[in-house]
Design a protein around this motif. Structure first.
Motif, mmCIF file in Angstrom:
data_model
loop_
_atom_site.group_PDB
_atom_site.id
_atom_site.type_symbol
_atom_site.label_atom_id
_atom_site.label_comp_id
_atom_site.label_asym_id
_atom_site.label_seq_id
_atom_site.Cartn_x
_atom_site.Cartn_y
_atom_site.Cartn_z
ATOM 1 N N GLY A 144 -3.087 -12.213 -5.693
ATOM 2 C CA GLY A 144 -2.626 -10.865 -5.358
ATOM 3 C C GLY A 144 -1.661 -10.869 -4.196
ATOM 4 O O GLY A 144 -0.908 -11.831 -3.978
ATOM 5 N N LEU A 145 -1.686 -9.792 -3.401
ATOM 6 C CA LEU A 145 -0.789 -9.624 -2.262
ATOM 7 C C LEU A 145 -1.149 -10.630 -1.168
ATOM 8 O O LEU A 145 -2.218 -10.545 -0.553
ATOM 9 C CB LEU A 145 -0.899 -8.194 -1.716
ATOM 10 C CG LEU A 145 0.059 -7.801 -0.591
ATOM 11 C CD1 LEU A 145 1.492 -7.774 -1.096
ATOM 12 C CD2 LEU A 145 -0.343 -6.440 -0.019
ATOM 13 N N LEU A 146 -0.280 -11.576 -0.906
ATOM 14 C CA LEU A 146 -0.568 -12.629 0.064
ATOM 15 C C LEU A 146 -0.108 -12.194 1.450
ATOM 16 O O LEU A 146 0.867 -12.702 2.010
ATOM 17 C CB LEU A 146 0.117 -13.928 -0.364
ATOM 18 C CG LEU A 146 -0.201 -14.416 -1.786
ATOM 19 C CD1 LEU A 146 0.494 -15.739 -2.070
ATOM 20 C CD2 LEU A 146 -1.708 -14.535 -2.007
ATOM 21 N N GLN A 147 -0.840 -11.223 2.005
ATOM 22 C CA GLN A 147 -0.505 -10.647 3.299
ATOM 23 C C GLN A 147 -1.737 -10.609 4.196
ATOM 24 O O GLN A 147 -2.878 -10.591 3.726
ATOM 25 C CB GLN A 147 0.046 -9.230 3.119
ATOM 26 C CG GLN A 147 1.360 -9.150 2.359
ATOM 27 C CD GLN A 147 2.510 -9.731 3.161
ATOM 28 O OE1 GLN A 147 2.757 -9.333 4.306
ATOM 29 N NE2 GLN A 147 3.223 -10.687 2.576
ATOM 30 N N VAL A 148 -1.508 -10.583 5.514
ATOM 31 C CA VAL A 148 -2.601 -10.568 6.481
ATOM 32 C C VAL A 148 -3.493 -9.345 6.286
ATOM 33 O O VAL A 148 -4.725 -9.436 6.355
ATOM 34 C CB VAL A 148 -2.051 -10.604 7.923
ATOM 35 C CG1 VAL A 148 -3.191 -10.449 8.928
ATOM 36 C CG2 VAL A 148 -1.307 -11.900 8.176
ATOM 37 N N CYS A 149 -2.875 -8.186 6.028
ATOM 38 C CA CYS A 149 -3.664 -6.955 5.891
ATOM 39 C C CYS A 149 -4.671 -7.057 4.747
ATOM 40 O O CYS A 149 -5.827 -6.634 4.880
ATOM 41 C CB CYS A 149 -2.753 -5.748 5.705
ATOM 42 S SG CYS A 149 -1.629 -5.853 4.287
ATOM 43 N N LYS A 150 -4.269 -7.627 3.624
ATOM 44 C CA LYS A 150 -5.176 -7.795 2.486
ATOM 45 C C LYS A 150 -6.269 -8.805 2.824
ATOM 46 O O LYS A 150 -7.441 -8.603 2.492
ATOM 47 C CB LYS A 150 -4.412 -8.265 1.261
ATOM 48 C CG LYS A 150 -5.308 -8.691 0.082
ATOM 49 C CD LYS A 150 -4.470 -9.229 -1.068
ATOM 50 C CE LYS A 150 -5.326 -9.800 -2.183
ATOM 51 N NZ LYS A 150 -5.981 -11.080 -1.786
ATOM 52 N N ALA A 151 -5.892 -9.889 3.490
ATOM 53 C CA ALA A 151 -6.863 -10.920 3.841
ATOM 54 C C ALA A 151 -7.939 -10.365 4.764
ATOM 55 O O ALA A 151 -9.135 -10.644 4.593
ATOM 56 C CB ALA A 151 -6.152 -12.093 4.510
ATOM 57 N N VAL A 152 -7.537 -9.570 5.756
ATOM 58 C CA VAL A 152 -8.492 -8.985 6.693
ATOM 59 C C VAL A 152 -9.441 -8.029 5.966
ATOM 60 O O VAL A 152 -10.662 -8.056 6.185
ATOM 61 C CB VAL A 152 -7.748 -8.246 7.827
ATOM 62 C CG1 VAL A 152 -8.712 -7.405 8.656
ATOM 63 C CG2 VAL A 152 -7.027 -9.249 8.720
ATOM 64 N N TYR A 153 -8.885 -7.206 5.088
ATOM 65 C CA TYR A 153 -9.724 -6.269 4.324
ATOM 66 C C TYR A 153 -10.737 -7.007 3.456
ATOM 67 O O TYR A 153 -11.942 -6.739 3.502
ATOM 68 C CB TYR A 153 -8.848 -5.375 3.448
ATOM 69 C CG TYR A 153 -9.629 -4.661 2.370
ATOM 70 C CD1 TYR A 153 -10.459 -3.587 2.674
ATOM 71 C CD2 TYR A 153 -9.564 -5.084 1.038
ATOM 72 C CE1 TYR A 153 -11.202 -2.955 1.684
ATOM 73 C CE2 TYR A 153 -10.294 -4.463 0.052
ATOM 74 C CZ TYR A 153 -11.110 -3.397 0.378
ATOM 75 O OH TYR A 153 -11.852 -2.772 -0.594
ATOM 76 N N GLU A 154 -10.249 -7.966 2.671
ATOM 77 C CA GLU A 154 -11.156 -8.680 1.777
ATOM 78 C C GLU A 154 -12.177 -9.508 2.552
ATOM 79 O O GLU A 154 -13.321 -9.667 2.119
ATOM 80 C CB GLU A 154 -10.355 -9.582 0.833
ATOM 81 C CG GLU A 154 -9.559 -8.806 -0.193
ATOM 82 C CD GLU A 154 -8.948 -9.690 -1.274
ATOM 83 O OE1 GLU A 154 -8.378 -9.136 -2.221
ATOM 84 O OE2 GLU A 154 -9.042 -10.929 -1.157
#
Length: 307
Positions: A278-288
């Motif tokens: 999916g979206l390979l971004q810091v914001c997504k990583a922190v959420y997940e």
């Protein structure tokens, strides 16, 4: 050493999972090695709270320091083996890293995802036709046959070690790289050293068999050939897809399949961040990572209720 939750990976997803799990008063460890993708980012200027942006390495180091300050056990070591020791209702997993063994009731995979392919002619042509990325998954098909592992680190030795109990011969091909780390590991186990050969020559091409139907060997830079029935690629350290295959987790391509709670198909194993695609971004990583951490906490609490 035993923990409630072990998290593999110390990037934004792994550290976020650790923060939420630790704040729930559980015994949490983060095990990591290698270079995070975040460390390669010159500057992060699209993440909340940093009006002037922040260098990727700084954000990465700050996250690890934050986890340590909260009481998370942070261990810098390469994970080489994962295994389920006990099934539900009291799951227990074994994690081997840096020559030590750790155990936990839940695992969170936050390693990012990488399928490293060496720039060797024919690699893509023979994937699934004698070329594999998982010894545990495909080693069975090479019983009493001749195989090689491309790699020059601990991960390569781990794959070769598994194959040594199945194949007739196993050779680690370092592809022109030094074999110091390989030799260091093998020197600690004489029985293993007897079963596994090494070859430091540069590999220039993957060759077909005589029928031109599948892999048949490799061509070295010096013009010599090595006949093989199978080649396994194990570059760098193990990534999410490598661990997923060893644990029997479902994949979507090279990414780990999870539900909305970041749970995989295996009990007590969760995955977050780039490992899920999916979206390979810091914001997504922190959420997940936050979701995975809370889901793992809930799993532990539900498991403890059965006592």
């Amino acid at each position: 050493m035993t923990f409630d939750i072990i998290i593999i990976g110390a990037g934004p997803a792994g550290v976020s999972a650790a923060l939420y799990a630790k704040r729930a008063n559980l015994n949490v460890a983060v095990i990591y090695s290698g270079e995070s993708q975040l460390e390669k980012a010159h500057k992060i200027d699209n993440y909340y709270g940093f009006p002037q942006g922040i260098p990727g390495p700084d954000l990465y180091k700050n996250g690890i320091e934050q986890a340590k300050n909260l009481g998370v056990q942070v261990i810098q070591a390469e994970v080489t083996h994962l295994e389920m020791l006990a099934p539900p209702p009291k799951t227990q997993y074994s994690v081997k890293a840096g020559g030590n063994e750790y155990s936990s009731s839940a695992l969170i995979l936050a390693t990012g995802n990488k399928k490293l392919r060496p720039p060797i002619e024919g690699i893509l042509d023979f994937e699934g036709k004698g070329l594999s990325y998982c010894a545990v998954c495909d080693g069975f098909f090479y019983r009493k046959k001749n195989v090689a592992v491309i790699g020059n680190g601990t991960f390569a030795v781990e794959e070769a070690s598994h194959l040594a109990h199945i194949a007739d011969s196993v050779t680690i091909l370092t592809d022109g790289k030094p074999d110091d780390e390989v030799q260091s590991v093998l020197s600690k186990d004489s029985s293993l050293a007897e079963k596994i050969k090494t070859d430091k020559r540069k590999v220039t091409k993957i060759l077909p068999n005589s029928e031109n139907t599948k892999l048949g060997g490799v061509l070295f830079e010096d013009g010599e050939q090595l006949a093989l029935d199978g080649v396994f690629v194990a570059l760098g350290s193990a990534g999410a897809a490598d661990f997923a295959k060893k644990l029997g987790l479902m994949l979507n391509g090279d990414s780990i399949a999870t539900n909305e709670k970041m749970a995989t198909n295996a009990p007590g194993i969760f995955s977050c961040g780039n490992a899920n695609g999916g979206l390979l971004q810091v914001c997504k990583a922190v959420y997940e990572g936050g979701v995975a951490g809370l889901s793992a906490v809930d799993y532990i609490r539900q498991m403890n209720k059965t006592e």
